[in-house]
Structures are given as C-alpha cells and as structure tokens.
Design a protein around this motif. Structure first.
Motif, short mmCIF file in Angstrom:
data_model
loop_
_atom_site.label_atom_id
_atom_site.label_comp_id
_atom_site.label_asym_id
_atom_site.label_seq_id
_atom_site.Cartn_x
_atom_site.Cartn_y
_atom_site.Cartn_z
N GLU A 151 37.14 -46.90 74.06
CA GLU A 151 37.47 -48.11 74.81
C GLU A 151 38.75 -48.78 74.31
N ARG A 152 38.92 -48.83 73.00
CA ARG A 152 40.13 -49.47 72.45
C ARG A 152 41.39 -48.70 72.84
N ASN B 40 42.07 -49.55 76.48
CA ASN B 40 42.62 -50.90 76.56
C ASN B 40 44.11 -50.89 76.20
#
Length: 192
Positions: free
Chosen positions: A117-118, A121
């Motif tokens: 997810e990071r 992002n």
C-alpha cells in the motif's frame, strides 16, 4: 541511490525492477509473499543501498551536506545522484528518459495487485509529477526535495538542499560519476 537509479540498475527484468522499486516498503517476513524474481529485486535493492551507504566517495558527498542537513544528508545525496543520472541519461541508456519513465509507470501498474500500500501511495504522487523525468532539471529536484521535506517528522531543511547542489555542483557531479561507475560494476557482478 534513489528511484531512478534503482530502476535503471534492474536492467530489462520487470520482476527484478518491481522488487527493487518496492523494497523500502517490504519489512521482515513480508518478503516471503513474493515470487523469486521479485524477491531478487528486493535483495538487489538492499545490496545497492549497502554498497552506496558504505562507499567512501558517497561519504564525501554526505559529509559536505551533514553540517546543514544532519541525518537527512544521505537522502539528499540519493536525490542529487539521481539528478546526474537523469541529466546524462543518454550516456547510460538507449531509450529517452521520457520513454523510459512512461514505460516504468506502465510496468508498475501491471503489478498493482502485489504492490504494498505504501508503494502504491507513493506511486500515486510519483507518476503524475513524473519524478523520474523531473530529476533531470533543477526545478524537478527542488520539487522532490520539498516534497520529502513535508513528509519528515523533524525540520529537515531539505526544501533548500538544491542551493547546496548549486553551490558545489562540480564536486557532486564528479563524485556521482566516480561512484556510479563502480556501482554499475558491482551490480553487474551480482546479476550475472
């Protein structure tokens, strides 16, 4: 080294490149969830970082910045070195940096299902602002450094680091050139 160098040093192997790209967002046993080639990219990223962090030429660059930017000096050097790679891209790669950047973003999107997810992002900022291409110009460098400055827990001053680059441009350029030649040989030996 920063994103452009890590991606470049992955060669034409897409799995290796994706692993190299996501490595900072893969902690501990998370590495086990990826297939072997992506794991190899994560391991390559870590080897590149270790080689870079312990290299005496890189230490010269960091030492010059450490007085003003303290613990953020290594991050700034990574961005400075990506600037020189981007600026002189045609010396290192047959494709234009614009095409290489576009193709890199396309590849990363194909692996969306496995990106942490990071990493997703970060990619959501990286692609629209085209960091990979932007590193070639001083204003792109300043934007990248300012963005990093906004995300630090402490006052970093990184938004002004481009002034340090301008002041000692020739020194950083020589250090990058000397170091990058050795880094390319190091990576070539690892990926044979």
């Amino acid at each position: 080294m920063n994103y452009l160098a890590h991606i470049y040093l992955s060669g034409d192997n897409q799995d290796l490149m994706v692993g190299n790209f996501i490595a900072d967002h893969v902690k501990g046993s998370m590495i086990q969830q990826f297939k072997e080639e992506i794991k190899a990219g994560i391991i390559l990223h870590r080897a590149i970082d270790q080689f870079t962090d312990s290299h005496p030429v890189v230490e010269l660059s960091k030492a010059r910045l450490r007085v003003e930017f303290r613990k953020y000096a290594p991050v700034i050097v990574d961005i400075f070195y990506d600037h020189f790679l981007a600026r002189d891209w045609q010396q290192y790669h047959g494709k234009s940096l614009d095409l290489f950047s576009t193709q890199t973003y396309e590849i990363l999107h194909r692996y969306d299902a496995i990106l942490p997810e990071r990493a997703k992002n970060m990619l959501s900022y990286m692609e629209p602002q085209n960091w990979l291409l932007g590193y070639a110009k001083m204003e792109g460098m300043q934007k990248a450094l300012t963005g990093l400055s906004r995300r630090t827990k402490f006052i970093s001053g990184m938004e002004n680091a481009h002034l340090a680059l301008e002041k000692d441009y020739a020194l950083y350029e020589k250090e990058f050139t000397d170091f990058f030649q050795e880094l390319r040989l190091f990576v070539a030996a690892l990926t044979l």
